[in-house]
Design a protein around this motif. Structure first.
Motif, PDB file in Angstrom:
ATOM      1  N   VAL A  15       0.831  -1.198   0.000  1.00 15.90           N
ATOM      2  CA  VAL A  15       0.000   0.000   0.000  1.00 15.90           C
ATOM      3  C   VAL A  15       0.870   1.254   0.000  1.00 15.90           C
ATOM      4  N   TRP A  16       1.870   1.285   0.909  1.00 15.97           N
ATOM      5  CA  TRP A  16       2.642   2.524   0.964  1.00 15.97           C
ATOM      6  C   TRP A  16       3.532   2.705  -0.244  1.00 15.97           C
ATOM      7  N   ALA A  17       4.036   1.614  -0.797  1.00 13.56           N
ATOM      8  CA  ALA A  17       4.865   1.754  -1.994  1.00 13.56           C
ATOM      9  C   ALA A  17       4.040   2.278  -3.171  1.00 13.56           C
ATOM     10  N   LEU A  18       2.849   1.737  -3.341  1.00 15.20           N
ATOM     11  CA  LEU A  18       1.983   2.211  -4.425  1.00 15.20           C
ATOM     12  C   LEU A  18       1.539   3.656  -4.194  1.00 15.20           C
ATOM     13  N   LEU A  20       3.179   5.963  -2.551  1.00 15.76           N
ATOM     14  CA  LEU A  20       4.293   6.866  -2.812  1.00 15.76           C
ATOM     15  C   LEU A  20       4.610   6.974  -4.300  1.00 15.76           C
ATOM     16  N   LYS A  21       4.361   5.901  -5.041  1.00 17.12           N
ATOM     17  CA  LYS A  21       4.505   5.974  -6.501  1.00 17.12           C
ATOM     18  C   LYS A  21       3.521   7.012  -7.062  1.00 17.12           C
ATOM     19  N   GLN A  22       2.286   6.957  -6.544  1.00 14.99           N
ATOM     20  CA  GLN A  22       1.255   7.893  -6.992  1.00 14.99           C
ATOM     21  C   GLN A  22       1.496   9.314  -6.468  1.00 14.99           C
ATOM     22  N   ALA A  23       2.262   9.436  -5.378  1.00 18.20           N
ATOM     23  CA  ALA A  23       2.523  10.759  -4.790  1.00 18.20           C
ATOM     24  C   ALA A  23       3.404  11.616  -5.688  1.00 18.20           C
ATOM     25  N   ASP A  24       4.093  10.982  -6.624  1.00 24.52           N
ATOM     26  CA  ASP A  24       4.912  11.707  -7.607  1.00 24.52           C
ATOM     27  C   ASP A  24       5.886  12.676  -6.934  1.00 24.52           C
ATOM     28  N   GLY A  25       6.760  12.079  -6.106  1.00 29.50           N
ATOM     29  CA  GLY A  25       7.767  12.896  -5.428  1.00 29.50           C
ATOM     30  C   GLY A  25       7.167  13.820  -4.375  1.00 29.50           C
ATOM     31  N   ARG A  28       1.812  15.293  -4.710  1.00 32.66           N
ATOM     32  CA  ARG A  28       0.360  15.080  -4.589  1.00 32.66           C
ATOM     33  C   ARG A  28       0.065  14.766  -3.122  1.00 32.66           C
ATOM     34  N   LEU A  29      -0.805  15.561  -2.520  1.00 31.91           N
ATOM     35  CA  LEU A  29      -1.028  15.516  -1.074  1.00 31.91           C
ATOM     36  C   LEU A  29      -1.539  14.173  -0.574  1.00 31.91           C
ATOM     37  N   TRP A  30      -2.680  13.716  -1.063  1.00 28.65           N
ATOM     38  CA  TRP A  30      -3.310  12.548  -0.449  1.00 28.65           C
ATOM     39  C   TRP A  30      -2.527  11.258  -0.654  1.00 28.65           C
ATOM     40  N   PRO A  31      -1.988  10.997  -1.825  1.00 25.63           N
ATOM     41  CA  PRO A  31      -1.138   9.805  -1.907  1.00 25.63           C
ATOM     42  C   PRO A  31       0.075   9.893  -0.977  1.00 25.63           C
ATOM     43  N   SER A  32       0.602  11.092  -0.787  1.00 26.08           N
ATOM     44  CA  SER A  32       1.733  11.279   0.128  1.00 26.08           C
ATOM     45  C   SER A  32       1.318  10.979   1.563  1.00 26.08           C
ATOM     46  N   VAL A  33       0.192  11.513   1.965  1.00 28.93           N
ATOM     47  CA  VAL A  33      -0.311  11.290   3.328  1.00 28.93           C
ATOM     48  C   VAL A  33      -0.586   9.813   3.556  1.00 28.93           C
ATOM     49  N   ILE A  34      -1.242   9.171   2.603  1.00 34.61           N
ATOM     50  CA  ILE A  34      -1.542   7.742   2.727  1.00 34.61           C
ATOM     51  C   ILE A  34      -0.244   6.939   2.801  1.00 34.61           C
TER      52      ILE A  34
END
Length: 105
Positions: A15-18, A20-25, A28-34
């Motif tokens: 979950v966290w790897a995916l 962070l992939k979606q957080a794009d460095g 992007r706030l919510w993927p980063s928070v997740i």
């Protein structure tokens, strides 16, 4: 019980790897928070499992399951390479995890 907690910790790595992939460095706030939140939960579960399991075994299993899970998710969901050598080396990780579990039983 410790093995179940360790498995949950390892699965949270997916979950966290995916995320962070979606957080794009972290742009992007919510993927980063997740990603950060789930990573913390994964570490917390690993810490609990370490109370009953040998450190080397627990860490190797945690990393191994997470690595294989993330790699397979990348192959299935993100179109990453499914080359035979890559799959073979992932299989070796799985064999190692099974062997470590068998030694601890």
């Amino acid at each position: 019980m410790a093995w179940g907690i360790l498995l949950a910790a390892a699965l949270l790595e997916l979950v966290w790897a995916l995320a962070l992939k979606q957080a794009d460095g972290f742009s992007r706030l919510w993927p980063s928070v997740i990603g950060i939140t789930v990573a913390a939960a994964s570490f917390a579960l690993l810490t609990i499992a370490l109370g009953s399991l040998p450190m080397g075994t627990a860490y190797a299993v945690w990393v191994g399951i997470g690595t294989v899970g993330v790699a397979l998710t990348g192959i299935v969901a993100l179109g990453e390479s499914a080359a035979l050598p890559r799959l073979g080396f992932l299989a070796l990780i799985v064999i190692g995890v099974i062997g470590l579990k068998a030694l601890e039983s």
